[in-house]
Design an enzyme around this catalytic site. Sequence first.
Site, mmCIF file in Angstrom:
data_model
loop_
_atom_site.group_PDB
_atom_site.id
_atom_site.type_symbol
_atom_site.label_atom_id
_atom_site.label_comp_id
_atom_site.label_asym_id
_atom_site.label_seq_id
_atom_site.Cartn_x
_atom_site.Cartn_y
_atom_site.Cartn_z
ATOM 1 N N ASP A 115 0.829 -1.197 0.000
ATOM 2 C CA ASP A 115 0.000 0.000 0.000
ATOM 3 C C ASP A 115 0.874 1.262 0.000
ATOM 4 O O ASP A 115 2.101 1.173 0.104
ATOM 5 C CB ASP A 115 -0.920 -0.022 1.222
ATOM 6 C CG ASP A 115 -2.365 0.306 0.858
ATOM 7 O OD1 ASP A 115 -2.566 1.080 -0.094
ATOM 8 O OD2 ASP A 115 -3.278 -0.207 1.530
ATOM 9 N N ASP B 198 -11.131 1.679 -3.671
ATOM 10 C CA ASP B 198 -11.500 0.355 -3.188
ATOM 11 C C ASP B 198 -12.944 0.025 -3.564
ATOM 12 O O ASP B 198 -13.831 0.884 -3.526
ATOM 13 C CB ASP B 198 -11.407 0.283 -1.658
ATOM 14 C CG ASP B 198 -9.974 0.273 -1.155
ATOM 15 O OD1 ASP B 198 -9.041 0.337 -1.983
ATOM 16 O OD2 ASP B 198 -9.788 0.199 0.071
#
Length: 411
Positions: A159, A221
Amino acid sequence: MLRFGLCVFFFLFLPNNVKLLDNGLARTPPMGWMSWGYYMCGDKCKEKPEKCLDEKLILSVVDAFYNEGYQEAGYEYIIIDDCWSEQKRDKNRRLVPDKKRFPRGMRFIADYIHARGLKFGMYTNIAAKTCMLYPGSRGYFDIDAKTFAEWGVDYLKVDGCFVEEDFLNIAYIKLGQHLNNTGRPMVYSCSWPYYIQYIHHKKPDYKAIAPHCNMWRNYHDVYLSWEAVKIIIQHYAEEYGVLSAHHGPGMWNDPDMIIFGTNSLTESQSRVHLAVYVMLSAPILLSCDMSKVTAYEKKLLLNLDLIAVGQDRLGIMAKPHSLEYGVTLWVKRHLPMKGDIYHSYSFAIVNFDSEQHLIHFFPKVYGIDSADGYTVMDVFSGEFLRNVTLHDPMQVTVPPDDVIMYTFFPL
C-alpha cells in the site's frame, strides 16, 4: 512534476543502480482470495468473531480452494491484508505476526498452503505505518523483504498511505529491488498510481510504473454494493486509452476484489462483475467467507470458458464501445488462433440501464476477419449457438443490470 520527472529519469536510465522487476511472475492475471474487502481490518475478534482475521480463517480458505475445485480452476493465491501484525517490531527490528490471532506464525501458514499446491500472499505499506496504523516498512525495506522471503511469501501487496509524493516515486522501486535481491520470486502488487492520482492529484506515469510492478491499483476500493462495482467498471471504460497501453503479461491493472459470497449482488449483477473483469484481463481475487459463496456464484467462478478468456496468455484488455444509453460492448481479441493468423474474439454486451435493450451489431466492425466464418459460443451456458459469416449481424436482448457474452472461434 519536475522532481517526479527527475526521479523517473534517474531510475530508468541508470541501470547499474536500479534493476527492473525481474521475477517472471504473473504472466496471466493472478487469481485467488484476499482478506480486505469482506473482513477489512479483522482485528476485533472478541467483538466481531464472524469478521476475525486469524489463522483459522486463512486455513478455512485454503481448505475450500483445495477441496471444492477452485484450485483446479486456477485460483491459487491466499492473501492476508492489513492488520496481521503486532503493534511493535521485535528486538531484531523484524515484523511479528499477532500472537493471539496467528499463534503458529506465518511460516506455518505458508507451509500449510504450499503443501496443498497453493501460494501465500501478505501485505505491507511503504510508509512507517500501514493504512490501519500497524507497523509499515519504511526504513526496513531490506529486513522486511528478507522476512517475507523467509516466511515463504509468494505475493506481496504494498500500500501507499501516509507518504509524500517524492518518496512514493522511489519507494516502490527500492522495495522491488530488495524483493529481487532475496532470490524468492514474489508477485509484486503496488498501489503507486492510485496514490499519485487520488492523493497527490497528478497523472500517473504508467511507462515508469509498469517495469517495476506486476500489478497495480489505480482506482478506489470496492465496497460491498452493486453501485461500487458499476463505478469501477465505468472508470475502466472511461480510462481505457490510458490504462490499456501498459497492460499485459507480467503487468496488470487491478480494479480490486470480486465481492461474491457477501450477499451484495443479484445473479445478473454477479455475471456482469465477473464477465467484465475477465474481459479486462484483471486479477480475480475473491474477498468473502468461502462458505457463503452461493451455488450460482460458484458456478460462475468455476466456469472454465469464462476463466479462459480472463487467463488468455495474450493478456489484452478489452476495448469498450458505447452502443446506446447504458449499453457498452466490450471486445477482446484472444487465443486460440487459426493458422497463426485469425484470432478468437469475445464480446460482452453490458446493460447498466434500468430497461432491457434490443441490440444489433456487426462483429466484423469490431475486428473479426476470417473469411471462413466463426462458430459462436454462449460463454455462460457453454453452448455453441450457430456459425456465422463476416457479413452476419448479431441481435441480442440484454436485460437491465446484466450481460450477454459470446466467444467467436474462427472456423
